[in-house]
Motif scaffolding. Structure first.
Motif, PDB file in Angstrom:
ATOM      1  N   LYS A  50       0.860  -1.182   0.000  1.00 11.22           N
ATOM      2  CA  LYS A  50       0.000   0.000   0.000  1.00 11.22           C
ATOM      3  C   LYS A  50       0.890   1.222   0.000  1.00 11.22           C
ATOM      4  N   GLY A  51       0.303   2.330  -0.362  1.00 12.61           N
ATOM      5  CA  GLY A  51       1.058   3.575  -0.344  1.00 12.61           C
ATOM      6  C   GLY A  51       1.537   3.979  -1.727  1.00 12.61           C
ATOM      7  N   SER A  52       2.611   4.740  -1.740  1.00 10.64           N
ATOM      8  CA  SER A  52       3.096   5.364  -2.965  1.00 10.64           C
ATOM      9  C   SER A  52       4.080   4.479  -3.708  1.00 10.64           C
ATOM     10  N   SER A  53       4.608   5.020  -4.774  1.00  4.47           N
ATOM     11  CA  SER A  53       5.605   4.305  -5.571  1.00  4.47           C
ATOM     12  C   SER A  53       6.942   4.198  -4.844  1.00  4.47           C
ATOM     13  N   GLY A  54       7.069   4.787  -3.671  1.00  5.02           N
ATOM     14  CA  GLY A  54       8.276   4.667  -2.870  1.00  5.02           C
ATOM     15  C   GLY A  54       8.510   3.259  -2.351  1.00  5.02           C
ATOM     16  N   TRP A  55       7.511   2.391  -2.478  1.00  2.00           N
ATOM     17  CA  TRP A  55       7.607   1.010  -2.002  1.00  2.00           C
ATOM     18  C   TRP A  55       8.826   0.310  -2.586  1.00  2.00           C
ATOM     19  N   SER A  56       9.001   0.412  -3.900  1.00  3.12           N
ATOM     20  CA  SER A  56      10.117  -0.294  -4.535  1.00  3.12           C
ATOM     21  C   SER A  56      11.462   0.254  -4.087  1.00  3.12           C
ATOM     22  N   GLY A  57      11.570   1.558  -3.924  1.00  4.59           N
ATOM     23  CA  GLY A  57      12.825   2.156  -3.482  1.00  4.59           C
ATOM     24  C   GLY A  57      13.212   1.708  -2.080  1.00  4.59           C
ATOM     25  N   VAL A  58      12.243   1.632  -1.196  1.00  2.00           N
ATOM     26  CA  VAL A  58      12.510   1.209   0.177  1.00  2.00           C
ATOM     27  C   VAL A  58      12.941  -0.255   0.198  1.00  2.00           C
ATOM     28  N   PHE A  59      12.248  -1.117  -0.547  1.00  2.00           N
ATOM     29  CA  PHE A  59      12.611  -2.531  -0.547  1.00  2.00           C
ATOM     30  C   PHE A  59      13.940  -2.776  -1.274  1.00  2.00           C
ATOM     31  N   HIS A  60      14.237  -1.969  -2.281  1.00  2.00           N
ATOM     32  CA  HIS A  60      15.544  -2.057  -2.933  1.00  2.00           C
ATOM     33  C   HIS A  60      16.649  -1.719  -1.924  1.00  2.00           C
ATOM     34  N   THR A  61      16.410  -0.724  -1.099  1.00  2.00           N
ATOM     35  CA  THR A  61      17.384  -0.343  -0.086  1.00  2.00           C
ATOM     36  C   THR A  61      17.593  -1.462   0.929  1.00  2.00           C
ATOM     37  N   THR A  62      16.538  -2.217   1.262  1.00  2.00           N
ATOM     38  CA  THR A  62      16.730  -3.343   2.195  1.00  2.00           C
ATOM     39  C   THR A  62      17.684  -4.373   1.593  1.00  2.00           C
ATOM     40  N   ARG A  63      17.643  -4.535   0.286  1.00  2.00           N
ATOM     41  CA  ARG A  63      18.580  -5.462  -0.377  1.00  2.00           C
ATOM     42  C   ARG A  63      19.997  -4.934  -0.251  1.00  2.00           C
ATOM     43  N   LEU A  64      20.176  -3.635  -0.500  1.00  2.00           N
ATOM     44  CA  LEU A  64      21.504  -3.029  -0.447  1.00  2.00           C
ATOM     45  C   LEU A  64      22.096  -3.044   0.960  1.00  2.00           C
TER      46      LEU A  64
END
Length: 148
Positions: free
Chosen positions: A70-84
């Motif tokens: 849910k929420g904005s398109s920021g979802w992918s950026g946040v989950f990408h950061t968890t990978r990094l």
């Protein structure tokens, strides 16, 4: 002698691959959707969203089972950061496909599935041992954390 019953999963469900691969680990299950932007601390892989049932818990190194994003398109950026940061889930199983969760799965690069023949939220509990074979479209579940 027959096959060792300890290696057989208690439950098997089938679904559709979103991101291929094989992964296994302890399940972390939530019946609530997850907000990326403002809902997850990507430095810890921790749910920080107010009033979320998993608030204060980390999905790092676990199989995340959830309804969807849910929420904005920021979802992918946040989950990408968890990978990094090394705090990503080992795999994901979800029910509701949206563009934000699809993109998040692709950038996360962990085995991910959706469109199941049986609802994973009803079949899997936190602490169960789960093996995702997204390439074959199979999720194997060992109840109570029992490992294969």
């Amino acid at each position: 002698m027959g096959t060792d019953t300890l290696t057989k999963p208690d439950v098997v469900i089938r679904g559709r691959k979103v991101v291929g691969g094989v992964s296994e680990g302890e399940a972390m299950v939530t019946s609530q959707t997850i907000s990326g932007w403002g809902g997850v601390n990507p430095m810890k892989g921790e749910i920080i969203e107010s009033h979320h049932e998993l608030r204060g818990q980390s999905f790092a190194g676990k199989i995340l089972v959830f309804p969807g994003a849910k929420g904005s398109s920021g979802w992918s950026g946040v989950f990408h950061t968890t990978r990094l940061t090394g705090k990503a889930p080992l795999g994901m199983l979800f029910n509701i496909m949206t563009t934000k969760v699809a993109l998040g799965c692709v950038v996360l690069r962990v085995p991910t599935m959706t469109d199941f023949d049986s609802d994973p939220l009803e079949q899997i509990e936190t602490g169960d041992w789960v093996r995702i074979d997204a390439d074959e479209g199979v999720v194997s579940i060992w109840k109570g954390g029992r490992r294969p």
